[in-house]
Design a protein around this motif. Sequence first.
Motif, PDB file in Angstrom:
ATOM      1  N   GLU A 161      -8.234  -4.129  -1.387  1.00  0.00           N
ATOM      2  CA  GLU A 161      -7.972  -5.253  -2.276  1.00  0.00           C
ATOM      3  C   GLU A 161      -9.218  -5.409  -3.133  1.00  0.00           C
ATOM      4  OE1 GLU A 161      -7.077  -8.725   0.046  1.00  0.00           O
ATOM      5  OE2 GLU A 161      -4.976  -8.170   0.200  1.00  0.00           O
TER       6      GLU A 161
ATOM      7  N   ASP B  32      -6.275  -1.090   4.816  1.00  0.00           N
ATOM      8  CA  ASP B  32      -6.007  -0.075   5.833  1.00  0.00           C
ATOM      9  C   ASP B  32      -6.909   1.118   5.594  1.00  0.00           C
ATOM     10  OD1 ASP B  32      -2.773   0.829   4.434  1.00  0.00           O
ATOM     11  OD2 ASP B  32      -4.694   1.711   4.001  1.00  0.00           O
TER      12      ASP B  32
ATOM     13  N   ARG C 231      -4.633  -4.191  -5.794  1.00  0.00           N
ATOM     14  CA  ARG C 231      -4.947  -3.222  -4.736  1.00  0.00           C
ATOM     15  C   ARG C 231      -5.080  -1.840  -5.336  1.00  0.00           C
ATOM     16  NH1 ARG C 231      -1.735  -4.791   0.810  1.00  0.00           N
ATOM     17  NH2 ARG C 231      -2.709  -6.827   1.015  1.00  0.00           N
ATOM     18  N   CYS C 232      -5.816  -0.999  -4.633  1.00  0.00           N
ATOM     19  CA  CYS C 232      -5.921   0.394  -5.060  1.00  0.00           C
ATOM     20  C   CYS C 232      -5.941   1.295  -3.834  1.00  0.00           C
ATOM     21  CB  CYS C 232      -7.154   0.619  -5.927  1.00  0.00           C
ATOM     22  SG  CYS C 232      -8.738   0.526  -5.089  1.00  0.00           S
ATOM     23  N   GLY C 233      -5.510   2.520  -4.046  1.00  0.00           N
ATOM     24  CA  GLY C 233      -5.550   3.532  -3.010  1.00  0.00           C
ATOM     25  C   GLY C 233      -6.647   4.521  -3.319  1.00  0.00           C
TER      26      GLY C 233
ATOM     27  N   ARG D 153      -2.598   5.540   8.498  1.00  0.00           N
ATOM     28  CA  ARG D 153      -3.692   4.596   8.301  1.00  0.00           C
ATOM     29  C   ARG D 153      -3.554   3.449   9.285  1.00  0.00           C
ATOM     30  NH1 ARG D 153      -4.618   4.268   1.810  1.00  0.00           N
ATOM     31  NH2 ARG D 153      -5.077   6.469   1.536  1.00  0.00           N
TER      32      ARG D 153
ATOM     33  N   CYS E   6       0.843  -1.182   0.000  1.00  0.00           N
ATOM     34  CA  CYS E   6       0.000   0.000   0.000  1.00  0.00           C
ATOM     35  C   CYS E   6       0.881   1.236   0.000  1.00  0.00           C
ATOM     36  CB  CYS E   6      -0.929   0.009   1.214  1.00  0.00           C
ATOM     37  SG  CYS E   6      -2.128  -1.326   1.152  1.00  0.00           S
ATOM     38  N   ASP E   7       0.401   2.266  -0.607  1.00  0.00           N
ATOM     39  CA  ASP E   7       1.149   3.513  -0.733  1.00  0.00           C
ATOM     40  C   ASP E   7       1.413   4.092   0.655  1.00  0.00           C
ATOM     41  OD1 ASP E   7       2.070   6.049  -1.573  1.00  0.00           O
ATOM     42  OD2 ASP E   7       0.926   5.771  -3.423  1.00  0.00           O
ATOM     43  N   THR E   8       2.629   4.567   0.901  1.00  0.00           N
ATOM     44  CA  THR E   8       2.990   5.062   2.223  1.00  0.00           C
ATOM     45  C   THR E   8       3.005   6.579   2.319  1.00  0.00           C
ATOM     46  OG1 THR E   8       5.329   4.908   1.670  1.00  0.00           O
ATOM     47  CG2 THR E   8       4.339   3.016   2.807  1.00  0.00           C
TER      48      THR E   8
ATOM     49  N   ARG F  98       1.138   9.731   2.639  1.00  0.00           N
ATOM     50  CA  ARG F  98      -0.229  10.183   2.921  1.00  0.00           C
ATOM     51  C   ARG F  98      -0.202  11.221   4.032  1.00  0.00           C
ATOM     52  NH1 ARG F  98       0.003   4.704   4.594  1.00  0.00           N
ATOM     53  NH2 ARG F  98      -0.950   4.189   2.629  1.00  0.00           N
TER      54      ARG F  98
ATOM     55  N   CYS G 214      -6.720   1.792   1.612  1.00  0.00           N
ATOM     56  CA  CYS G 214      -6.127   0.844   0.676  1.00  0.00           C
ATOM     57  C   CYS G 214      -7.099  -0.326   0.594  1.00  0.00           C
ATOM     58  CB  CYS G 214      -4.766   0.366   1.172  1.00  0.00           C
ATOM     59  SG  CYS G 214      -4.005  -0.909   0.128  1.00  0.00           S
TER      60      CYS G 214
END
Length: 118
Positions: free
Chosen positions: A47, A38, A78-80, A16, A8-10, A12, A45
């Motif tokens: 799935e 999360d 996954r997507c943010g 989260r 997941c992208d960190t 932010r 984030c």
Amino acid sequence: MGVGSRGCDTARAEPRMAVALAAELRTESGSTSCRLVDLSRGGACLEIDSPVLRGREIVLHRGAMQAKGVVVWLRGGRCGVRFDKPIRATDLLVQISQSRKSQPRAVSGGANSLSPSS
């Protein structure tokens, strides 16, 4: 933007909290089930099994929580999502609490634990 250990992208604005909850992702073309990985007041984030386009406007549903937002990144199933406006702190706490209740608890050895007989 960095990628965390869960993929997941960190990068932010708000931290989260890890969760593991079923949810529904709705777009103009329909809805699909997803899993919250999360969550923060500002985004999540997810799935996902069905592909969704970056930049797509979405509505995330989980119980009484509903959050409008936009998909900001996609990576390996996954997507943010960045929410249009922050979810209420109470909604965030409810989701975290429900996630912890649904997690299996480890059983420690003790007086009531089973042990093999010799």
